[in-house]
Design a protein around this motif. Sequence first.
Motif, short mmCIF file in Angstrom:
data_model
loop_
_atom_site.label_atom_id
_atom_site.label_comp_id
_atom_site.label_asym_id
_atom_site.label_seq_id
_atom_site.Cartn_x
_atom_site.Cartn_y
_atom_site.Cartn_z
N ARG A 222 0.83 -1.21 0.00
CA ARG A 222 0.00 0.00 0.00
C ARG A 222 0.86 1.25 0.00
NH1 ARG A 222 -3.74 -3.19 4.01
NH2 ARG A 222 -5.42 -3.84 2.59
N THR A 223 2.00 1.20 0.69
CA THR A 223 2.92 2.34 0.69
C THR A 223 3.45 2.60 -0.71
OG1 THR A 223 3.56 1.89 2.99
CG2 THR A 223 5.07 3.23 1.68
N ALA A 224 3.57 1.53 -1.52
CA ALA A 224 4.02 1.65 -2.90
C ALA A 224 2.87 1.95 -3.85
CB ALA A 224 4.74 0.37 -3.33
N ALA A 225 1.70 2.31 -3.30
CA ALA A 225 0.51 2.69 -4.09
C ALA A 225 -0.02 1.53 -4.93
CB ALA A 225 0.81 3.89 -4.97
N VAL A 226 0.13 0.30 -4.42
CA VAL A 226 -0.41 -0.87 -5.09
C VAL A 226 -1.85 -1.10 -4.64
CG1 VAL A 226 -0.16 -3.37 -5.41
CG2 VAL A 226 1.88 -1.93 -5.24
N ASP A 227 -2.71 -1.51 -5.56
CA ASP A 227 -4.11 -1.82 -5.26
C ASP A 227 -4.16 -3.16 -4.54
OD1 ASP A 227 -6.81 -2.40 -5.23
OD2 ASP A 227 -7.05 -2.47 -7.41
N VAL A 228 -4.48 -3.14 -3.24
CA VAL A 228 -4.47 -4.34 -2.42
C VAL A 228 -5.86 -4.58 -1.83
CG1 VAL A 228 -3.48 -5.51 -0.41
CG2 VAL A 228 -2.05 -3.99 -1.81
N GLU A 229 -6.38 -5.80 -2.02
CA GLU A 229 -7.57 -6.26 -1.32
C GLU A 229 -7.12 -7.35 -0.37
OE1 GLU A 229 -11.63 -8.86 -2.13
OE2 GLU A 229 -10.85 -7.61 -3.76
N ARG A 230 -7.30 -7.13 0.93
CA ARG A 230 -6.79 -8.10 1.91
C ARG A 230 -7.88 -8.55 2.86
NH1 ARG A 230 -3.03 -8.01 6.96
NH2 ARG A 230 -2.13 -10.10 6.86
N HIS A 231 -7.87 -9.85 3.13
CA HIS A 231 -8.81 -10.44 4.08
C HIS A 231 -8.01 -11.29 5.06
CE1 HIS A 231 -12.26 -9.52 1.37
NE2 HIS A 231 -11.33 -9.69 0.44
N ARG A 243 -7.28 -28.01 2.94
CA ARG A 243 -8.40 -28.71 3.59
C ARG A 243 -9.68 -28.38 2.84
NH1 ARG A 243 -5.02 -26.77 7.71
NH2 ARG A 243 -6.23 -24.88 8.05
N PRO A 244 -9.86 -28.97 1.65
CA PRO A 244 -11.02 -28.63 0.80
C PRO A 244 -12.34 -28.87 1.52
CG PRO A 244 -9.44 -30.00 -0.40
CD PRO A 244 -9.00 -30.00 1.03
N GLY A 245 -13.30 -27.99 1.24
CA GLY A 245 -14.62 -28.14 1.81
C GLY A 245 -14.79 -27.51 3.16
N THR A 246 -13.72 -27.00 3.77
CA THR A 246 -13.84 -26.32 5.05
C THR A 246 -14.32 -24.88 4.80
OG1 THR A 246 -11.53 -25.61 4.99
CG2 THR A 246 -12.02 -27.71 6.09
N PRO A 247 -14.94 -24.25 5.80
CA PRO A 247 -15.44 -22.89 5.58
C PRO A 247 -14.37 -21.91 5.13
CG PRO A 247 -16.41 -23.82 7.56
CD PRO A 247 -15.36 -24.79 7.11
N ASP A 248 -13.15 -21.99 5.69
CA ASP A 248 -12.09 -21.06 5.31
C ASP A 248 -11.68 -21.26 3.86
OD1 ASP A 248 -12.00 -19.93 7.88
OD2 ASP A 248 -10.66 -21.52 8.58
N SER A 249 -11.57 -22.52 3.44
CA SER A 249 -11.23 -22.80 2.04
C SER A 249 -12.33 -22.31 1.11
CB SER A 249 -11.00 -24.30 1.86
OG SER A 249 -10.71 -24.60 0.50
N ASP A 250 -13.58 -22.62 1.45
CA ASP A 250 -14.71 -22.20 0.59
C ASP A 250 -14.79 -20.68 0.48
OD1 ASP A 250 -15.33 -24.85 0.21
OD2 ASP A 250 -17.02 -24.87 1.60
N THR A 251 -14.62 -19.99 1.61
CA THR A 251 -14.67 -18.53 1.60
C THR A 251 -13.59 -17.96 0.69
OG1 THR A 251 -15.61 -18.37 3.81
CG2 THR A 251 -14.39 -16.45 3.02
N THR A 252 -12.39 -18.50 0.79
CA THR A 252 -11.28 -18.00 -0.02
C THR A 252 -11.51 -18.25 -1.50
OG1 THR A 252 -9.75 -18.30 1.81
CG2 THR A 252 -8.79 -18.16 -0.40
N LEU A 253 -12.01 -19.41 -1.86
CA LEU A 253 -12.27 -19.70 -3.26
C LEU A 253 -13.38 -18.81 -3.81
CD1 LEU A 253 -11.88 -23.57 -3.19
CD2 LEU A 253 -10.30 -21.90 -4.18
N ASP A 254 -14.35 -18.45 -2.97
CA ASP A 254 -15.37 -17.49 -3.40
C ASP A 254 -14.73 -16.12 -3.64
OD1 ASP A 254 -17.37 -19.39 -3.21
OD2 ASP A 254 -18.07 -18.73 -1.24
N LEU A 255 -13.84 -15.71 -2.74
CA LEU A 255 -13.18 -14.41 -2.88
C LEU A 255 -12.34 -14.34 -4.15
CD1 LEU A 255 -12.05 -13.83 0.83
CD2 LEU A 255 -13.69 -12.42 -0.45
N VAL A 256 -11.54 -15.39 -4.39
CA VAL A 256 -10.66 -15.34 -5.55
C VAL A 256 -11.44 -15.46 -6.85
CG1 VAL A 256 -10.07 -17.80 -5.68
CG2 VAL A 256 -8.44 -16.10 -6.45
N THR A 257 -12.56 -16.19 -6.84
CA THR A 257 -13.39 -16.28 -8.04
C THR A 257 -13.93 -14.90 -8.41
OG1 THR A 257 -14.02 -18.57 -7.56
CG2 THR A 257 -15.44 -17.32 -9.05
N ALA A 258 -14.52 -14.22 -7.44
CA ALA A 258 -15.09 -12.90 -7.70
C ALA A 258 -14.01 -11.91 -8.14
CB ALA A 258 -15.80 -12.38 -6.46
#
Length: 266
Positions: A222-231, A243-258
Amino acid sequence: MHPASTIAGPHGPVPIRRYGSESAVTLVWLHGGGFFRGDLDLPESHAVATTLADRGIDVVAVDYRLAPVPGLPFLGRRGPRGRRRHPAAADDVRAVLEAVRHRDAGALLLGGASAGACLAAAVTRTLPAEARPDGLFLAYGFFHARTPRDAAVTGSVRGHRRLTHHPALLDRANRNLVGRGAPTETAFPGGQDLTGFPPVLMVDAEHDTMRASGDRFALELRTAAVDVERHVLPGARHAFLDRPGTPDSDTTLDLVTAWALTRPTR
């Protein structure tokens, strides 16, 4: 199982596995494993790639060259895919990126998990601007040659990773990648000039020693003015994509898809 193929690299053929077909977006994906373990059959590689391909994102998973086993530098060094220190893995990734860019006309993304995230960011930093990917996806990565010490983060880690992910052991794995006394600037992007980085999606785990490096790297971007989306996923532990199928994995795959499907095409 998707069949593996190879791409010509400077140190010999680089095994890859392609998922999907003719999407407008291609993700070159790098598994984790501390630089010295892991392959294309890890859930972190295969399950992630399969899921994203089913959602319309082509994936090229890379079986990059592994580093020596810490403490056993001569183990596995022989043969066409013998273990090698930095920059062998980075050279493999650069070769795959170049081949995919010439083959596919759509948006080209680069991503990785844990050590793969570090490798993805390090390669991006060393590429000329015109050869950089159109976006980076970094999952629970570490980015600094010396792991930042954050007592609150380290104290939140539970189970066996309190030992295996102790900052001193992570530092040892990092030294193992480059060799004792070797320069680290091209292997670890943290603390370096990050000007001109493409947009970045970072997804980290709350209870993960490596989050301290993610915290600092996000600030540096961010200091280098890069567009960062962080969760930072509450309650999550390291390697949740393994660990496929776990809530954390599913949430992340939804985030990266969008995120991936909104990248502009070239």
